[in-house]
Design a protein around this motif. Structure first.
Motif, PDB file in Angstrom:
ATOM      1  N   GLN A 159       6.313  13.033  25.023  1.00 22.63           N
ATOM      2  CA  GLN A 159       5.376  14.050  24.577  1.00 22.63           C
ATOM      3  C   GLN A 159       4.107  13.411  24.035  1.00 22.63           C
ATOM      4  O   GLN A 159       4.170  12.503  23.201  1.00 22.63           O
ATOM      5  CB  GLN A 159       5.989  14.954  23.507  1.00 22.63           C
TER       6      GLN A 159
ATOM      7  N   ALA B  71       0.057  14.724  22.850  1.00 23.37           N
ATOM      8  CA  ALA B  71      -0.889  15.830  22.665  1.00 23.37           C
ATOM      9  C   ALA B  71      -1.975  15.751  23.724  1.00 23.37           C
ATOM     10  O   ALA B  71      -2.500  14.677  24.020  1.00 23.37           O
ATOM     11  CB  ALA B  71      -1.504  15.760  21.273  1.00 23.37           C
ATOM     12  N   TRP B  72      -2.329  16.886  24.298  1.00 25.69           N
ATOM     13  CA  TRP B  72      -3.300  16.894  25.383  1.00 25.69           C
ATOM     14  C   TRP B  72      -4.511  17.750  25.004  1.00 25.69           C
ATOM     15  O   TRP B  72      -5.566  17.215  24.673  1.00 25.69           O
ATOM     16  CB  TRP B  72      -2.636  17.402  26.668  1.00 25.69           C
TER      17      TRP B  72
ATOM     18  N   ASP C 290      -5.170  20.314  22.294  1.00 31.93           N
ATOM     19  CA  ASP C 290      -4.592  20.955  21.117  1.00 31.93           C
ATOM     20  C   ASP C 290      -5.082  22.380  20.917  1.00 31.93           C
ATOM     21  O   ASP C 290      -4.309  23.276  20.566  1.00 31.93           O
ATOM     22  CB  ASP C 290      -4.906  20.119  19.863  1.00 31.93           C
TER      23      ASP C 290
ATOM     24  N   SER D 269       0.392  20.567  25.804  1.00 35.19           N
ATOM     25  CA  SER D 269       0.806  19.188  25.572  1.00 35.19           C
ATOM     26  C   SER D 269       1.466  18.636  26.825  1.00 35.19           C
ATOM     27  O   SER D 269       2.023  19.391  27.644  1.00 35.19           O
ATOM     28  CB  SER D 269       1.790  19.107  24.393  1.00 35.19           C
TER      29      SER D 269
ATOM     30  N   HIS E 257       4.391  17.251  27.905  1.00 39.75           N
ATOM     31  CA  HIS E 257       5.759  17.173  27.390  1.00 39.75           C
ATOM     32  C   HIS E 257       6.727  17.204  28.563  1.00 39.75           C
ATOM     33  O   HIS E 257       6.828  18.200  29.275  1.00 39.75           O
ATOM     34  CB  HIS E 257       6.031  18.353  26.443  1.00 39.75           C
TER      35      HIS E 257
ATOM     36  N   ASP F 151       6.529  22.075  28.754  1.00 41.87           N
ATOM     37  CA  ASP F 151       5.434  22.902  28.261  1.00 41.87           C
ATOM     38  C   ASP F 151       5.166  23.965  29.328  1.00 41.87           C
ATOM     39  O   ASP F 151       4.992  23.642  30.502  1.00 41.87           O
ATOM     40  CB  ASP F 151       4.186  22.050  28.018  1.00 41.87           C
TER      41      ASP F 151
ATOM     42  N   SER G  76       1.599  27.012  20.445  1.00 43.46           N
ATOM     43  CA  SER G  76       1.634  26.126  21.605  1.00 43.46           C
ATOM     44  C   SER G  76       2.498  26.766  22.689  1.00 43.46           C
ATOM     45  O   SER G  76       3.188  27.769  22.460  1.00 43.46           O
ATOM     46  CB  SER G  76       2.188  24.748  21.242  1.00 43.46           C
TER      47      SER G  76
ATOM     48  N   ASP H 248       4.958  25.052  24.068  1.00 40.31           N
ATOM     49  CA  ASP H 248       6.123  24.182  24.115  1.00 40.31           C
ATOM     50  C   ASP H 248       7.393  25.010  24.286  1.00 40.31           C
ATOM     51  O   ASP H 248       7.701  25.888  23.476  1.00 40.31           O
ATOM     52  CB  ASP H 248       6.212  23.339  22.842  1.00 40.31           C
TER      53      ASP H 248
END
Length: 510
Positions: A62, A64-65, A67, A72, A74, A128, A188, A190
Protein backbone atom coordinates in the motif's frame (compact mmCIF):
# COMPACT_ATOMS: atom_id res chain seq x y z
CA UNK A 1 6.52 -8.81 -5.29
CA UNK A 2 2.93 -8.12 -6.38
CA UNK A 3 3.98 -4.92 -8.13
CA UNK A 4 6.50 -6.92 -10.15
CA UNK A 5 3.60 -8.82 -11.73
CA UNK A 6 2.44 -5.49 -13.15
CA UNK A 7 5.76 -3.79 -13.87
CA UNK A 8 7.41 -6.63 -15.81
CA UNK A 9 4.70 -6.85 -18.53
CA UNK A 10 4.50 -3.04 -18.69
CA UNK A 11 8.25 -2.60 -19.19
CA UNK A 12 8.31 -5.43 -21.73
CA UNK A 13 5.46 -3.85 -23.70
CA UNK A 14 7.38 -0.55 -23.84
CA UNK A 15 10.59 -2.31 -24.92
CA UNK A 16 8.75 -4.20 -27.67
CA UNK A 17 7.33 -0.93 -29.00
CA UNK A 18 10.89 0.44 -29.24
CA UNK A 19 12.29 -2.53 -31.16
CA UNK A 20 12.68 -2.28 -34.96
CA UNK A 21 9.57 -3.16 -36.94
CA UNK A 22 11.77 -5.12 -39.35
CA UNK A 23 12.27 -7.93 -36.82
CA UNK A 24 10.32 -11.10 -37.65
CA UNK A 25 7.03 -11.65 -35.87
CA UNK A 26 8.38 -14.78 -34.21
CA UNK A 27 11.02 -12.70 -32.41
CA UNK A 28 8.38 -10.55 -30.71
CA UNK A 29 6.43 -13.69 -29.83
CA UNK A 30 9.50 -15.30 -28.27
CA UNK A 31 10.25 -12.25 -26.15
CA UNK A 32 6.67 -11.99 -24.93
CA UNK A 33 6.45 -15.70 -24.18
CA UNK A 34 9.66 -15.75 -22.17
CA UNK A 35 8.53 -12.75 -20.14
CA UNK A 36 5.10 -14.24 -19.42
CA UNK A 37 6.72 -17.54 -18.44
CA UNK A 38 8.85 -15.56 -15.98
CA UNK A 39 5.79 -13.78 -14.60
CA UNK A 40 3.99 -17.12 -14.25
CA UNK A 41 6.99 -18.49 -12.35
CA UNK A 42 6.97 -15.46 -10.03
CA UNK A 43 3.27 -15.99 -9.37
CA UNK A 44 3.88 -19.65 -8.56
CA UNK A 45 6.58 -18.59 -6.10
CA UNK A 46 3.93 -16.66 -4.17
CA UNK A 47 2.42 -19.99 -3.16
CA UNK A 48 5.38 -20.56 -0.83
CA UNK A 49 4.59 -17.35 1.08
CA UNK A 50 0.81 -17.74 1.01
CA UNK A 51 -0.76 -19.39 4.05
CA UNK A 52 -4.01 -20.94 2.83
CA UNK A 53 -5.08 -21.91 6.35
CA UNK A 54 -5.33 -18.32 7.54
CA UNK A 55 -7.62 -16.75 4.98
CA UNK A 56 -7.83 -13.02 4.51
CA UNK A 57 -5.58 -10.68 2.57
CA UNK A 58 -1.87 -11.43 2.46
CA UNK A 59 1.29 -10.06 0.84
CA UNK A 60 -0.30 -6.60 0.77
CA UNK A 61 1.35 -3.50 -0.63
CA UNK A 62 0.00 0.00 0.00
CA UNK A 63 1.26 3.42 -1.06
CA UNK A 64 -0.63 6.71 -0.84
CA UNK A 65 -1.39 7.96 -4.33
CA UNK A 66 -4.02 10.70 -4.64
CA UNK A 67 -4.99 11.53 -1.06
CA UNK A 68 -7.53 14.21 -1.87
CA UNK A 69 -9.42 11.73 -4.03
CA UNK A 70 -9.14 8.89 -1.56
CA UNK A 71 -7.21 6.77 -4.07
CA UNK A 72 -4.34 4.58 -2.90
CA UNK A 73 -2.14 2.01 -4.60
CA UNK A 74 -3.26 -0.95 -2.50
CA UNK A 75 -2.60 -4.50 -3.67
CA UNK A 76 -3.19 -7.80 -1.92
CA UNK A 77 -3.79 -11.48 -2.45
CA UNK A 78 -6.20 -14.00 -0.96
CA UNK A 79 -7.80 -17.30 -1.83
CA UNK A 80 -10.28 -15.61 -4.17
CA UNK A 81 -7.72 -13.80 -6.32
CA UNK A 82 -4.71 -16.16 -6.18
CA UNK A 83 -6.15 -18.91 -8.46
CA UNK A 84 -7.37 -16.30 -10.95
CA UNK A 85 -4.02 -14.52 -11.11
CA UNK A 86 -2.31 -17.84 -11.82
CA UNK A 87 -4.93 -18.61 -14.47
CA UNK A 88 -4.33 -15.24 -16.12
CA UNK A 89 -0.56 -15.74 -16.35
CA UNK A 90 -0.88 -19.28 -17.68
CA UNK A 91 -3.46 -18.52 -20.35
CA UNK A 92 -1.68 -15.36 -21.50
CA UNK A 93 1.50 -17.38 -22.05
CA UNK A 94 -0.53 -20.00 -23.95
CA UNK A 95 -2.25 -17.32 -26.05
CA UNK A 96 1.13 -15.86 -27.00
CA UNK A 97 2.55 -19.27 -27.87
CA UNK A 98 -0.45 -20.07 -30.08
CA UNK A 99 -0.32 -16.76 -31.97
CA UNK A 100 0.30 -17.00 -35.74
CA UNK A 101 3.81 -17.05 -37.19
CA UNK A 102 3.06 -14.13 -39.48
CA UNK A 103 1.23 -11.13 -38.11
CA UNK A 104 0.67 -7.64 -39.34
CA UNK A 105 1.95 -5.05 -36.85
CA UNK A 106 3.41 -7.62 -34.43
CA UNK A 107 4.87 -4.97 -32.11
CA UNK A 108 1.43 -3.57 -31.41
CA UNK A 109 -0.15 -7.02 -31.12
CA UNK A 110 2.19 -8.36 -28.43
CA UNK A 111 2.33 -5.05 -26.59
CA UNK A 112 -1.46 -5.07 -26.34
CA UNK A 113 -1.51 -8.63 -25.00
CA UNK A 114 1.04 -7.68 -22.33
CA UNK A 115 -0.99 -4.63 -21.34
CA UNK A 116 -4.12 -6.76 -21.23
CA UNK A 117 -2.30 -9.18 -18.93
CA UNK A 118 -1.21 -6.50 -16.45
CA UNK A 119 -4.68 -4.90 -16.51
CA UNK A 120 -6.40 -8.14 -15.54
CA UNK A 121 -3.76 -8.96 -12.92
CA UNK A 122 -4.10 -5.45 -11.48
CA UNK A 123 -7.87 -5.82 -11.22
CA UNK A 124 -7.54 -9.13 -9.36
CA UNK A 125 -4.97 -7.67 -6.95
CA UNK A 126 -6.57 -4.25 -6.31
CA UNK A 127 -7.89 -3.60 -2.82
CA UNK A 128 -8.89 -0.03 -3.59
CA UNK A 129 -12.25 0.25 -5.35
CA UNK A 130 -11.15 3.09 -7.60
CA UNK A 131 -7.90 1.32 -8.46
CA UNK A 132 -9.91 -1.78 -9.38
CA UNK A 133 -12.10 0.33 -11.66
CA UNK A 134 -9.02 1.82 -13.38
CA UNK A 135 -7.65 -1.61 -14.18
CA UNK A 136 -11.12 -2.90 -15.07
CA UNK A 137 -11.53 -0.18 -17.69
CA UNK A 138 -7.91 -0.34 -18.86
CA UNK A 139 -8.36 -3.88 -20.18
CA UNK A 140 -11.11 -2.61 -22.47
CA UNK A 141 -8.65 -0.74 -24.71
CA UNK A 142 -6.25 -3.57 -25.67
CA UNK A 143 -9.03 -6.11 -26.09
CA UNK A 144 -11.03 -3.78 -28.31
CA UNK A 145 -7.98 -3.20 -30.53
CA UNK A 146 -7.09 -6.91 -30.63
CA UNK A 147 -10.55 -7.70 -31.99
CA UNK A 148 -10.84 -4.66 -34.27
CA UNK A 149 -7.42 -5.07 -35.94
CA UNK A 150 -6.79 -8.83 -36.03
CA UNK A 151 -10.38 -10.13 -36.03
CA UNK A 152 -12.56 -11.60 -38.76
CA UNK A 153 -14.67 -10.03 -41.48
CA UNK A 154 -17.17 -8.45 -39.05
CA UNK A 155 -14.51 -7.43 -36.54
CA UNK A 156 -15.49 -3.76 -36.44
CA UNK A 157 -19.06 -4.61 -35.52
CA UNK A 158 -18.01 -7.13 -32.87
CA UNK A 159 -15.36 -4.83 -31.38
CA UNK A 160 -17.72 -1.87 -31.23
CA UNK A 161 -20.42 -3.97 -29.59
CA UNK A 162 -17.91 -5.24 -27.04
CA UNK A 163 -16.77 -1.67 -26.37
CA UNK A 164 -20.28 -0.36 -25.79
CA UNK A 165 -21.29 -3.20 -23.49
CA UNK A 166 -18.08 -3.09 -21.46
CA UNK A 167 -18.17 0.69 -21.15
CA UNK A 168 -21.76 0.45 -19.90
CA UNK A 169 -20.63 -2.16 -17.40
CA UNK A 170 -17.96 0.21 -16.11
CA UNK A 171 -20.45 3.07 -15.74
CA UNK A 172 -22.70 1.02 -13.46
CA UNK A 173 -19.76 -0.21 -11.39
CA UNK A 174 -18.25 3.26 -10.97
CA UNK A 175 -21.63 4.73 -10.01
CA UNK A 176 -22.07 2.03 -7.38
CA UNK A 177 -18.57 2.60 -5.97
CA UNK A 178 -19.05 6.36 -5.82
CA UNK A 179 -22.45 5.96 -4.19
CA UNK A 180 -21.03 3.55 -1.63
CA UNK A 181 -18.25 5.91 -0.58
CA UNK A 182 -20.53 8.94 -0.52
CA UNK A 183 -23.33 7.28 1.46
CA UNK A 184 -21.00 5.74 4.03
CA UNK A 185 -19.06 8.98 4.46
CA UNK A 186 -15.77 7.13 3.98
CA UNK A 187 -12.64 9.15 3.27
CA UNK A 188 -11.14 6.61 0.87
CA UNK A 189 -12.02 3.84 -1.57
CA UNK A 190 -10.08 1.24 0.44
CA UNK A 191 -11.95 -2.07 0.31
CA UNK A 192 -10.85 -3.19 3.77
CA UNK A 193 -12.22 -0.15 5.67
CA UNK A 194 -15.47 0.68 3.84
CA UNK A 195 -18.39 0.25 6.29
CA UNK A 196 -20.84 -0.93 3.63
CA UNK A 197 -22.74 -3.11 6.09
CA UNK A 198 -23.74 -0.08 8.16
CA UNK A 199 -26.04 1.22 5.42
CA UNK A 200 -29.81 0.57 5.50
CA UNK A 201 -30.80 -2.55 3.63
CA UNK A 202 -32.68 -0.54 0.98
CA UNK A 203 -29.56 1.50 0.23
CA UNK A 204 -27.45 -1.62 0.09
CA UNK A 205 -29.85 -3.14 -2.44
CA UNK A 206 -29.63 -0.03 -4.60
CA UNK A 207 -25.84 -0.18 -4.65
CA UNK A 208 -25.92 -3.94 -5.18
CA UNK A 209 -28.19 -3.50 -8.21
CA UNK A 210 -25.63 -1.25 -9.90
CA UNK A 211 -22.83 -3.71 -9.20
CA UNK A 212 -24.91 -6.66 -10.37
CA UNK A 213 -25.76 -5.06 -13.71
CA UNK A 214 -22.13 -4.10 -14.27
CA UNK A 215 -20.71 -7.52 -13.47
CA UNK A 216 -23.58 -9.40 -15.18
CA UNK A 217 -22.61 -7.72 -18.45
CA UNK A 218 -19.04 -8.85 -18.00
CA UNK A 219 -19.75 -12.47 -17.04
CA UNK A 220 -22.13 -12.38 -19.11
CA UNK A 221 -25.51 -13.37 -17.69
CA UNK A 222 -28.76 -13.44 -19.68
CA UNK A 223 -30.03 -10.97 -20.98
CA UNK A 224 -26.70 -9.06 -21.09
CA UNK A 225 -24.93 -11.76 -23.09
CA UNK A 226 -25.37 -10.79 -26.73
CA UNK A 227 -21.93 -9.21 -27.15
CA UNK A 228 -20.07 -12.43 -26.30
CA UNK A 229 -20.86 -14.73 -29.28
CA UNK A 230 -20.05 -11.96 -31.78
CA UNK A 231 -16.79 -11.14 -30.02
CA UNK A 232 -15.71 -14.79 -29.96
CA UNK A 233 -16.59 -15.52 -33.57
CA UNK A 234 -14.70 -12.50 -34.89
CA UNK A 235 -11.73 -12.63 -32.51
CA UNK A 236 -8.61 -14.60 -33.33
CA UNK A 237 -7.99 -17.88 -31.53
CA UNK A 238 -5.51 -16.38 -29.07
CA UNK A 239 -7.86 -13.53 -28.17
CA UNK A 240 -10.76 -15.97 -27.70
CA UNK A 241 -8.59 -17.94 -25.28
CA UNK A 242 -8.04 -14.83 -23.17
CA UNK A 243 -11.62 -13.61 -23.52
CA UNK A 244 -13.25 -16.85 -22.35
CA UNK A 245 -10.51 -18.04 -20.04
CA UNK A 246 -9.69 -14.83 -18.19
CA UNK A 247 -11.70 -11.72 -19.09
CA UNK A 248 -15.08 -13.18 -18.13
CA UNK A 249 -13.66 -14.00 -14.69
CA UNK A 250 -13.46 -10.30 -13.90
CA UNK A 251 -17.24 -10.45 -13.61
CA UNK A 252 -17.35 -13.50 -11.34
CA UNK A 253 -14.51 -12.11 -9.24
CA UNK A 254 -16.43 -8.86 -8.86
CA UNK A 255 -19.52 -10.74 -7.68
CA UNK A 256 -17.59 -12.55 -4.98
CA UNK A 257 -15.32 -9.70 -3.89
CA UNK A 258 -17.62 -6.69 -3.97
CA UNK A 259 -21.19 -8.03 -3.97
CA UNK A 260 -20.97 -10.97 -1.58
CA UNK A 261 -17.95 -9.61 0.29
CA UNK A 262 -19.11 -6.03 0.92
CA UNK A 263 -22.91 -6.34 0.86
CA UNK A 264 -23.71 -9.78 2.31
CA UNK A 265 -27.12 -8.83 3.75
CA UNK A 266 -28.32 -7.30 0.49
CA UNK A 267 -26.89 -10.27 -1.40
CA UNK A 268 -28.95 -12.68 0.70
CA UNK A 269 -32.09 -10.66 -0.04
CA UNK A 270 -31.37 -10.60 -3.79
CA UNK A 271 -30.26 -14.24 -4.03
CA UNK A 272 -33.71 -15.74 -4.85
CA UNK A 273 -34.00 -13.40 -7.82
CA UNK A 274 -30.42 -13.97 -8.96
CA UNK A 275 -30.87 -17.71 -9.03
CA UNK A 276 -33.65 -17.29 -11.60
CA UNK A 277 -31.21 -15.53 -13.93
CA UNK A 278 -28.68 -18.30 -13.28
CA UNK A 279 -31.14 -20.98 -14.39
CA UNK A 280 -32.17 -19.00 -17.46
CA UNK A 281 -28.54 -18.47 -18.46
CA UNK A 282 -27.73 -22.17 -18.08
CA UNK A 283 -30.72 -23.42 -20.06
CA UNK A 284 -30.70 -20.65 -22.66
CA UNK A 285 -26.98 -21.07 -23.32
CA UNK A 286 -27.32 -24.85 -23.63
CA UNK A 287 -30.35 -24.85 -25.93
CA UNK A 288 -28.84 -22.13 -28.12
CA UNK A 289 -25.56 -24.05 -28.37
CA UNK A 290 -27.44 -27.07 -29.71
CA UNK A 291 -28.70 -25.05 -32.70
CA UNK A 292 -25.29 -23.70 -33.77
CA UNK A 293 -23.47 -24.78 -36.93
CA UNK A 294 -20.26 -22.82 -36.21
CA UNK A 295 -18.06 -24.74 -33.78
CA UNK A 296 -16.72 -21.54 -32.25
CA UNK A 297 -20.18 -20.11 -31.70
CA UNK A 298 -21.25 -23.35 -30.03
CA UNK A 299 -18.37 -23.10 -27.55
CA UNK A 300 -19.24 -19.42 -26.96
CA UNK A 301 -22.82 -20.23 -25.99
CA UNK A 302 -21.51 -23.08 -23.87
CA UNK A 303 -19.53 -20.47 -21.92
CA UNK A 304 -22.73 -18.54 -21.20
CA UNK A 305 -24.31 -21.70 -19.80
CA UNK A 306 -21.35 -22.63 -17.63
CA UNK A 307 -20.95 -19.14 -16.22
CA UNK A 308 -24.54 -19.48 -15.00
CA UNK A 309 -23.34 -22.22 -12.63
CA UNK A 310 -21.10 -19.68 -10.92
CA UNK A 311 -24.03 -17.33 -10.34
CA UNK A 312 -26.06 -20.22 -8.92
CA UNK A 313 -23.27 -21.11 -6.49
CA UNK A 314 -22.69 -17.51 -5.45
CA UNK A 315 -26.42 -16.97 -4.89
CA UNK A 316 -26.63 -20.03 -2.62
CA UNK A 317 -24.01 -18.45 -0.37
CA UNK A 318 -22.93 -21.57 1.50
CA UNK A 319 -19.31 -22.35 2.30
CA UNK A 320 -19.23 -25.19 -0.20
CA UNK A 321 -21.04 -23.28 -2.95
CA UNK A 322 -18.77 -20.25 -2.65
CA UNK A 323 -15.75 -22.53 -2.80
CA UNK A 324 -17.38 -24.10 -5.85
CA UNK A 325 -17.82 -20.69 -7.51
CA UNK A 326 -14.07 -20.10 -7.31
CA UNK A 327 -13.28 -23.61 -8.51
CA UNK A 328 -15.75 -23.33 -11.40
CA UNK A 329 -14.15 -20.05 -12.47
CA UNK A 330 -10.76 -21.75 -12.81
CA UNK A 331 -12.24 -24.93 -14.29
CA UNK A 332 -14.20 -23.04 -16.93
CA UNK A 333 -11.12 -20.96 -17.78
CA UNK A 334 -9.03 -24.06 -18.46
CA UNK A 335 -11.73 -25.96 -20.36
CA UNK A 336 -12.94 -23.08 -22.53
CA UNK A 337 -9.37 -22.06 -23.38
CA UNK A 338 -8.64 -25.61 -24.53
CA UNK A 339 -11.81 -25.84 -26.62
CA UNK A 340 -11.19 -22.50 -28.35
CA UNK A 341 -7.58 -23.50 -29.05
CA UNK A 342 -8.64 -26.75 -30.69
CA UNK A 343 -11.49 -25.16 -32.66
CA UNK A 344 -8.94 -22.62 -33.90
CA UNK A 345 -6.63 -25.38 -35.11
CA UNK A 346 -9.49 -27.11 -36.92
CA UNK A 347 -10.52 -23.84 -38.57
CA UNK A 348 -6.96 -23.02 -39.60
CA UNK A 349 -6.19 -26.43 -41.07
CA UNK A 350 -9.52 -27.07 -42.81
CA UNK A 351 -10.51 -23.53 -43.71
CA UNK A 352 -13.94 -23.83 -42.08
CA UNK A 353 -15.64 -24.25 -38.70
CA UNK A 354 -18.98 -25.30 -40.19
CA UNK A 355 -20.13 -28.53 -38.56
CA UNK A 356 -22.11 -29.58 -41.66
CA UNK A 357 -19.03 -29.38 -43.88
CA UNK A 358 -16.63 -31.30 -41.64
CA UNK A 359 -16.49 -35.03 -41.09
CA UNK A 360 -13.99 -37.76 -40.24
CA UNK A 361 -11.23 -35.61 -38.73
CA UNK A 362 -10.17 -38.50 -36.47
CA UNK A 363 -8.88 -40.29 -39.59
CA UNK A 364 -5.35 -41.36 -38.51
CA UNK A 365 -3.76 -40.81 -41.92
CA UNK A 366 -5.33 -37.74 -43.51
CA UNK A 367 -7.24 -36.14 -40.65
CA UNK A 368 -6.34 -34.52 -37.34
CA UNK A 369 -6.28 -37.51 -34.97
CA UNK A 370 -4.37 -35.89 -32.10
CA UNK A 371 -6.43 -32.69 -32.23
CA UNK A 372 -9.61 -34.77 -32.38
CA UNK A 373 -8.56 -36.86 -29.39
CA UNK A 374 -7.78 -33.76 -27.34
CA UNK A 375 -11.11 -32.26 -28.37
CA UNK A 376 -12.90 -35.33 -27.01
CA UNK A 377 -11.10 -34.88 -23.67
CA UNK A 378 -12.10 -31.20 -23.56
CA UNK A 379 -15.70 -32.03 -24.38
CA UNK A 380 -15.77 -34.69 -21.67
CA UNK A 381 -14.40 -32.18 -19.14
CA UNK A 382 -17.03 -29.62 -20.10
CA UNK A 383 -19.77 -32.24 -19.77
CA UNK A 384 -18.63 -33.09 -16.23
CA UNK A 385 -17.27 -36.59 -16.78
CA UNK A 386 -15.68 -37.96 -13.54
CA UNK A 387 -11.91 -37.88 -13.44
CA UNK A 388 -11.70 -34.43 -15.03
CA UNK A 389 -11.80 -31.02 -13.41
CA UNK A 390 -15.20 -30.14 -14.84
CA UNK A 391 -16.81 -32.88 -12.76
CA UNK A 392 -15.18 -31.63 -9.54
CA UNK A 393 -16.26 -28.02 -9.94
CA UNK A 394 -19.79 -28.78 -11.10
CA UNK A 395 -20.34 -31.37 -8.37
CA UNK A 396 -19.29 -28.81 -5.76
CA UNK A 397 -21.66 -26.25 -7.32
CA UNK A 398 -24.64 -28.59 -7.21
CA UNK A 399 -23.90 -30.07 -3.78
CA UNK A 400 -23.30 -26.65 -2.24
CA UNK A 401 -26.38 -25.06 -3.84
CA UNK A 402 -28.94 -27.84 -3.41
CA UNK A 403 -29.69 -27.24 0.32
CA UNK A 404 -30.62 -23.62 -0.46
CA UNK A 405 -32.12 -23.76 -3.97
CA UNK A 406 -33.07 -27.38 -4.71
CA UNK A 407 -35.32 -26.70 -7.72
CA UNK A 408 -32.86 -24.32 -9.37
CA UNK A 409 -30.06 -26.80 -8.81
CA UNK A 410 -32.03 -29.60 -10.47
CA UNK A 411 -32.81 -27.36 -13.45
CA UNK A 412 -29.12 -26.52 -13.81
CA UNK A 413 -28.37 -30.25 -13.71
CA UNK A 414 -30.45 -30.46 -16.88
CA UNK A 415 -28.00 -27.98 -18.38
CA UNK A 416 -25.17 -30.39 -17.68
CA UNK A 417 -27.03 -33.08 -19.60
CA UNK A 418 -27.58 -30.70 -22.49
CA UNK A 419 -23.84 -29.96 -22.53
CA UNK A 420 -23.23 -33.60 -23.34
CA UNK A 421 -25.88 -33.43 -26.06
CA UNK A 422 -24.54 -30.51 -28.09
CA UNK A 423 -20.89 -31.41 -27.71
CA UNK A 424 -21.52 -35.04 -28.65
CA UNK A 425 -23.38 -33.83 -31.72
CA UNK A 426 -20.37 -31.71 -32.66
CA UNK A 427 -17.82 -34.47 -32.04
CA UNK A 428 -19.88 -37.09 -33.87
CA UNK A 429 -20.35 -34.92 -36.96
CA UNK A 430 -16.90 -33.37 -37.16
CA UNK A 431 -14.52 -36.12 -36.02
CA UNK A 432 -16.23 -39.45 -36.75
CA UNK A 433 -17.43 -40.96 -40.01
CA UNK A 434 -15.93 -40.86 -43.50
CA UNK A 435 -13.44 -38.08 -44.21
CA UNK A 436 -15.20 -35.35 -46.18
CA UNK A 437 -13.78 -33.97 -49.42
CA UNK A 438 -13.22 -30.53 -47.95
CA UNK A 439 -10.64 -31.78 -45.46
CA UNK A 440 -8.38 -33.79 -47.74
CA UNK A 441 -4.68 -32.88 -48.04
CA UNK A 442 -4.61 -30.99 -44.74
CA UNK A 443 -1.40 -29.13 -43.86
CA UNK A 444 0.62 -30.69 -41.00
CA UNK A 445 -0.13 -29.67 -37.42
CA UNK A 446 2.83 -27.91 -35.82
CA UNK A 447 4.02 -28.60 -32.29
CA UNK A 448 2.84 -25.13 -31.22
CA UNK A 449 -0.70 -26.18 -32.12
CA UNK A 450 -0.48 -29.25 -29.90
CA UNK A 451 1.62 -28.29 -26.87
CA UNK A 452 -0.74 -25.66 -25.38
CA UNK A 453 -3.69 -28.07 -25.62
CA UNK A 454 -1.58 -30.89 -24.15
CA UNK A 455 -0.63 -28.69 -21.18
CA UNK A 456 -4.27 -27.82 -20.56
CA UNK A 457 -5.27 -31.49 -20.92
CA UNK A 458 -2.73 -32.41 -18.25
CA UNK A 459 -4.18 -29.79 -15.90
CA UNK A 460 -7.74 -30.99 -16.54
CA UNK A 461 -6.73 -34.51 -15.54
CA UNK A 462 -4.50 -33.57 -12.59
CA UNK A 463 -7.08 -31.29 -10.98
CA UNK A 464 -9.79 -33.82 -11.72
CA UNK A 465 -7.91 -36.59 -9.90
CA UNK A 466 -6.51 -34.38 -7.14
CA UNK A 467 -9.00 -31.53 -6.54
CA UNK A 468 -7.26 -30.58 -3.32
CA UNK A 469 -4.56 -28.88 -5.37
CA UNK A 470 -7.21 -26.61 -6.85
CA UNK A 471 -9.50 -25.79 -3.92
CA UNK A 472 -7.25 -25.78 -0.87
CA UNK A 473 -6.04 -22.23 -1.53
CA UNK A 474 -9.57 -20.84 -1.41
CA UNK A 475 -11.26 -22.85 1.34
CA UNK A 476 -10.61 -20.44 4.23
CA UNK A 477 -11.61 -17.37 2.23
CA UNK A 478 -14.76 -19.05 0.95
CA UNK A 479 -15.75 -19.63 4.57
CA UNK A 480 -15.19 -15.95 5.36
CA UNK A 481 -17.47 -14.94 2.49
CA UNK A 482 -20.54 -16.80 3.73
CA UNK A 483 -23.27 -14.20 4.37
CA UNK A 484 -24.56 -14.16 7.98
CA UNK A 485 -28.12 -14.62 6.72
CA UNK A 486 -27.11 -17.79 4.88
CA UNK A 487 -25.53 -19.15 8.06
CA UNK A 488 -28.71 -18.46 9.98
CA UNK A 489 -30.88 -20.13 7.35
CA UNK A 490 -28.77 -23.27 7.35
CA UNK A 491 -28.19 -23.44 11.10
CA UNK A 492 -31.18 -25.74 11.54
CA UNK A 493 -30.64 -27.53 8.23
CA UNK A 494 -28.00 -29.92 7.01
CA UNK A 495 -24.99 -27.63 7.51
CA UNK A 496 -22.66 -30.34 8.62
CA UNK A 497 -23.04 -32.28 5.39
CA UNK A 498 -21.57 -29.61 3.07
CA UNK A 499 -18.76 -29.04 5.56
CA UNK A 500 -18.09 -32.77 5.65
CA UNK A 501 -18.00 -32.94 1.86
CA UNK A 502 -15.70 -29.91 1.77
CA UNK A 503 -13.30 -31.59 4.17
CA UNK A 504 -13.40 -34.74 2.06
CA UNK A 505 -12.62 -32.82 -1.10
CA UNK A 506 -9.79 -30.99 0.57
CA UNK A 507 -8.20 -34.11 2.03
CA UNK A 508 -5.38 -35.35 -0.21
CA UNK A 509 -5.87 -38.63 -1.99
CA UNK A 510 -3.65 -41.40 -0.55
Amino acid sequence: MLSALLLIPLITAIVICLLPESLPSSRFRSISFVVLTLVFGLTLSLLADFDSSLGGLQLTEQVAWVDWLGLSYHLGLDGISLPLVLLNQLLTAIAILSSPDKLERPRLYYSLILILNLSVTGAFLSLDLLLFFIFYELELIPLYLLIAIWGGDRRNYAATKFLLYTATSGIFILAAFLGLVWLTGASSFDYSVLPAGALPIGTQLLILTGLLIGFAIKIPIFPFHTWLPDAHVEASTSVSVLLAGVLLKLGTYGLLRFCVGMLPEAWSVAAPVLVIFAVISVLYGAFTAISQQDMKKMVAYSSIAHMGYILLAAAAGTHLSLLAAIAQSVSHGLISAMLFLLVGVVGKKTGTRDIDQLCGLLNPERGLPIIGSLMIVGVMASAGIPGLVGFVSEFLVFRGSFPVFPLATLLCLVGTGLTAVYFLLMVNRVFFGRLSDIVTNLPPVQWRDRVPALVLTLLLVVFGLQPNWLVRWSDADAARLVPPVALAQLSSADVSTPELISSQVLEPTP
